[in-house]
Scaffold this motif. Structure first.
Motif, mmCIF file in Angstrom:
data_model
loop_
_atom_site.group_PDB
_atom_site.id
_atom_site.type_symbol
_atom_site.label_atom_id
_atom_site.label_comp_id
_atom_site.label_asym_id
_atom_site.label_seq_id
_atom_site.Cartn_x
_atom_site.Cartn_y
_atom_site.Cartn_z
ATOM 1 N N ARG A 200 0.813 -1.209 0.000
ATOM 2 C CA ARG A 200 0.000 0.000 0.000
ATOM 3 C C ARG A 200 0.854 1.270 0.000
ATOM 4 N NH1 ARG A 200 -4.713 1.920 4.282
ATOM 5 N NH2 ARG A 200 -5.808 3.278 2.821
ATOM 6 N N GLU A 201 2.003 1.230 0.669
ATOM 7 C CA GLU A 201 2.851 2.419 0.730
ATOM 8 C C GLU A 201 3.373 2.804 -0.649
ATOM 9 O OE1 GLU A 201 5.916 2.008 3.586
ATOM 10 O OE2 GLU A 201 4.549 1.870 5.307
ATOM 11 N N ARG A 202 3.705 1.821 -1.461
ATOM 12 C CA ARG A 202 4.219 2.085 -2.807
ATOM 13 C C ARG A 202 3.116 2.065 -3.854
ATOM 14 N NH1 ARG A 202 7.520 -1.110 -5.374
ATOM 15 N NH2 ARG A 202 7.016 -3.032 -4.286
ATOM 16 N N ASN A 203 1.900 1.663 -3.428
ATOM 17 C CA ASN A 203 0.772 1.522 -4.344
ATOM 18 C C ASN A 203 1.170 0.661 -5.547
ATOM 19 O OD1 ASN A 203 -1.928 1.959 -5.062
ATOM 20 N ND2 ASN A 203 -1.353 3.571 -6.500
ATOM 21 N N ALA A 204 1.751 -0.482 -5.220
ATOM 22 C CA ALA A 204 2.221 -1.397 -6.254
ATOM 23 C C ALA A 204 2.250 -2.806 -5.681
ATOM 24 C CB ALA A 204 3.609 -0.990 -6.740
ATOM 25 N N VAL A 205 2.360 -3.765 -6.560
ATOM 26 C CA VAL A 205 2.464 -5.158 -6.142
ATOM 27 C C VAL A 205 3.938 -5.515 -6.009
ATOM 28 C CG1 VAL A 205 2.032 -7.539 -6.859
ATOM 29 C CG2 VAL A 205 0.256 -5.808 -7.154
ATOM 30 N N ARG A 206 4.292 -6.202 -4.949
ATOM 31 C CA ARG A 206 5.686 -6.577 -4.714
ATOM 32 C C ARG A 206 5.845 -8.100 -4.701
ATOM 33 N NH1 ARG A 206 6.438 -8.653 0.368
ATOM 34 N NH2 ARG A 206 4.856 -8.141 1.940
ATOM 35 N N ARG A 207 7.053 -8.536 -5.016
ATOM 36 C CA ARG A 207 7.382 -9.947 -4.912
ATOM 37 C C ARG A 207 7.623 -10.293 -3.452
ATOM 38 N NH1 ARG A 207 11.814 -10.396 -9.888
ATOM 39 N NH2 ARG A 207 10.434 -9.549 -11.504
ATOM 40 N N THR A 239 -3.620 -8.820 -15.060
ATOM 41 C CA THR A 239 -2.920 -8.746 -16.341
ATOM 42 C C THR A 239 -1.565 -8.071 -16.178
ATOM 43 O OG1 THR A 239 -5.047 -8.575 -17.458
ATOM 44 C CG2 THR A 239 -3.114 -7.960 -18.730
ATOM 45 N N ARG A 240 -1.520 -7.033 -15.350
ATOM 46 C CA ARG A 240 -0.307 -6.233 -15.222
ATOM 47 C C ARG A 240 0.780 -6.920 -14.403
ATOM 48 N NH1 ARG A 240 -1.331 0.039 -14.222
ATOM 49 N NH2 ARG A 240 -2.518 -0.328 -16.144
ATOM 50 N N THR A 241 0.465 -7.980 -13.678
ATOM 51 C CA THR A 241 1.495 -8.668 -12.896
ATOM 52 C C THR A 241 2.058 -9.902 -13.600
ATOM 53 O OG1 THR A 241 -0.101 -10.095 -11.732
ATOM 54 C CG2 THR A 241 0.379 -7.942 -10.744
ATOM 55 N N LEU A 242 1.453 -10.318 -14.700
ATOM 56 C CA LEU A 242 1.848 -11.581 -15.319
ATOM 57 C C LEU A 242 3.283 -11.567 -15.837
ATOM 58 C CD1 LEU A 242 -1.393 -12.587 -17.271
ATOM 59 C CD2 LEU A 242 -0.682 -13.190 -14.945
ATOM 60 N N ALA A 243 3.707 -10.459 -16.410
ATOM 61 C CA ALA A 243 5.062 -10.405 -16.953
ATOM 62 C C ALA A 243 6.106 -10.589 -15.858
ATOM 63 C CB ALA A 243 5.283 -9.086 -17.687
ATOM 64 N N ALA A 244 5.864 -9.979 -14.682
ATOM 65 C CA ALA A 244 6.813 -10.108 -13.579
ATOM 66 C C ALA A 244 6.908 -11.554 -13.113
ATOM 67 C CB ALA A 244 6.394 -9.198 -12.421
ATOM 68 N N LEU A 245 5.806 -12.280 -13.146
ATOM 69 C CA LEU A 245 5.829 -13.683 -12.760
ATOM 70 C C LEU A 245 6.549 -14.525 -13.813
ATOM 71 C CD1 LEU A 245 2.185 -13.954 -11.388
ATOM 72 C CD2 LEU A 245 4.284 -14.099 -10.040
ATOM 73 N N ALA A 246 6.266 -14.255 -15.077
ATOM 74 C CA ALA A 246 6.923 -15.005 -16.148
ATOM 75 C C ALA A 246 8.437 -14.802 -16.114
ATOM 76 C CB ALA A 246 6.363 -14.588 -17.497
ATOM 77 N N GLU A 247 8.873 -13.603 -15.757
ATOM 78 C CA GLU A 247 10.309 -13.290 -15.729
ATOM 79 C C GLU A 247 11.072 -14.192 -14.776
ATOM 80 O OE1 GLU A 247 10.786 -9.235 -14.705
ATOM 81 O OE2 GLU A 247 10.022 -8.471 -16.622
ATOM 82 N N ASP A 274 -5.135 3.220 -14.175
ATOM 83 C CA ASP A 274 -6.104 2.136 -14.042
ATOM 84 C C ASP A 274 -5.573 0.835 -14.635
ATOM 85 O OD1 ASP A 274 -8.147 3.410 -12.676
ATOM 86 O OD2 ASP A 274 -9.174 4.067 -14.498
ATOM 87 N N LEU A 275 -5.845 -0.258 -13.955
ATOM 88 C CA LEU A 275 -5.515 -1.570 -14.495
ATOM 89 C C LEU A 275 -6.524 -1.925 -15.589
ATOM 90 C CD1 LEU A 275 -3.928 -1.531 -11.768
ATOM 91 C CD2 LEU A 275 -4.300 -4.000 -11.676
ATOM 92 N N PRO A 276 -6.172 -2.855 -16.480
ATOM 93 C CA PRO A 276 -7.078 -3.154 -17.604
ATOM 94 C C PRO A 276 -8.433 -3.694 -17.180
ATOM 95 C CG PRO A 276 -4.877 -4.008 -18.021
ATOM 96 C CD PRO A 276 -4.894 -3.562 -16.602
ATOM 97 N N GLU A 277 -8.479 -4.458 -16.078
ATOM 98 C CA GLU A 277 -9.731 -5.100 -15.696
ATOM 99 C C GLU A 277 -10.728 -4.080 -15.146
ATOM 100 O OE1 GLU A 277 -6.307 -7.743 -15.577
ATOM 101 O OE2 GLU A 277 -6.777 -6.142 -14.149
#
Length: 404
Positions: A200-207, A239-247, A274-277
């Motif tokens: 929440r602090e970075r407003n992003a998804v982290r590993r 959708t926006r997190t899939l590339a990071a997982l594939a990497e 906004d995310l695509p969904e």
């Protein structure tokens, strides 16, 4: 918070919910879903997964295993489900979606192993050799060979309370050999949860540390000559997190709340990011009565998934989609049965019979709520697809004629 993004990005869903409830088609205490938006969300996730070489399995527990939603997601390109438990496996399988993954997060009980095996899941996660033997024996009795996925963990990994379990990651080579030696099963790969979390602090998804543990364990397997390892990385998938997982080598993903645009990340975007969904879920209720300056509305589905610190829940109330009042809502504490929620009328009025619409991150399967899919939302011609219980069975009585 989630109501804000629904109002901004999919106001037609609010209007459709109010109209159908006022017509008597949509009962109080119902999670209402925009089926067309869910289909578009699922298609986008499936397309990105294909581009990256990932296999997506749909997590449908939070949607009450609704059969109309299940078929919509399947037809949009996500061809199999992940069952969080056996109730989920039964419901999605009954709705016509193949079972992609069972046993994670909830292990299959011993007495239900034969039933699980008969659904021929592509993967079956086990937390221990004992559970692996049960799965293998069930498959062997049917003349099958079950692909087993081992959940692994190491020091520093993050678990939600009560979700702990699995094999020590340092023992992964021995674990793979032991599972391969079972009659009726073979080792297929590894999993963890959560692989990603919203920061929440970075407003992003982290590993998470779990994902790093998974990477190291997979590297050990590959270094020992094991190829084609299933690497399952669920958690805050979109959708926006899939590339990071594939990497990092993930091969299988399990979108859930992304199907309804209701991950924590969706709730905190403001427009340009906004995310695509598209948000595709609301909770619909009805004002019952008044007491002490408050309007009481029917509950039953007022479990708010606590992905954020406590915040002020609000509801839209009225009988006309174009004239809704926005009021603060008070939900029952967790130790109380949610017979009713309450609306503070200081900033508006609410009459008995008025529709109440709330937006929050739901987990329909742990509630007493109904679920209902709606088509034609964006076109302004909403049609109810059916009304179902939170376990995916048809609702009888006054709404029996509206189920497929």
């Amino acid at each position: 918070m989630f109501l804000d993004v629904v109002e901004r990005r999919n106001p037609a869903l609010v209007a459709a919910a109010v109209s159908l409830h006022q017509q008597g088609a949509l009962p109080a205490n119902t999670y209402a879903y925009d089926l067309d938006a869910i289909g578009a969300n699922a298609a986008g996730i499936a397309a990105e997964a294909r581009r990256l070489g990932l296999t997506p399995y749909a997590m449908l527990k939070q949607l009450g295993r609704n059969p109309d939603v299940t078929r919509t997601v399947r037809d949009a390109g996500i061809g199999a489900s992940v069952a969080v438990d056996m109730a989920c496996a039964r419901a999605t399988f009954r709705a016509g979606m193949p079972l992609g993954h069972v046993g994670h997060l909830v292990q299959v009980p011993r007495g239900e192993a034969d039933e699980a095996a008969a659904m021929t899941p592509r993967e079956w996660t086990v937390f221990s050799e004992h559970k692996a033997r049960e799965a293998a024996a069930a498959a062997a009795r049917l003349g099958l060979e079950q692909r087993l996925v081992a959940r692994v963990h190491a020091g520093g990994d993050e678990f939600y309370a009560g979700h702990e379990g699995g094999f020590a990651a340092e023992d992964v080579l021995e674990v793979a050999d032991r599972l391969d030696a079972l009659d009726g099963a073979r080792f297929a790969g590894l999993t963890t949860f959560p692989a990603l979390l919203f920061d929440r602090e970075r407003n992003a998804v982290r590993r998470t540390h779990n994902l790093a543990t998974l990477e190291r364990a997979v590297a050990r397997l590959q270094g020992a000559g094991r190829a084609d390892v299933v690497v399952n990385g669920p958690g805050t998938t979109s959708t926006r997190t899939l590339a990071a997982l594939a990497e990092v080598g993930v091969t299988h993903v399990e979108p859930g709340h992304a199907l309804t645009g209701s991950t924590p990340w969706h709730a905190t975007t403001t427009g340009d990011d906004d995310l695509p969904e598209v948000p595709a879920a609301v909770y619909v209720s009805e004002v019952s009565h008044h007491h002490g300056g408050r309007a009481y509305f029917f509950g039953g589905g007022l479990y708010v998934d606590p992905v954020f610190p406590t915040y002020q829940v609000q509801g839209l109330v009225g009988s006309d989609p174009d004239g809704l009042a926005r009021l603060d809502a008070t939900l029952p504490p967790r130790e109380a049965i949610d017979y009713y929620g309450q609306l503070d009328q200081a900033r508006g009025t609410a009459a008995s019979g008025d529709t109440v619409v709330l937006g929050f991150r739901s987990q329909a399967f742990v509630t007493r709520a109904f679920t209902a899919g709606i088509t034609g939302v964006a076109s302004g011609n909403p049609q109810l697809a059916g009304v179902w219980t939170a376990e995916g069975t048809p609702v009888l009585g006054g709404f029996v004629g509206r189920r497929p």
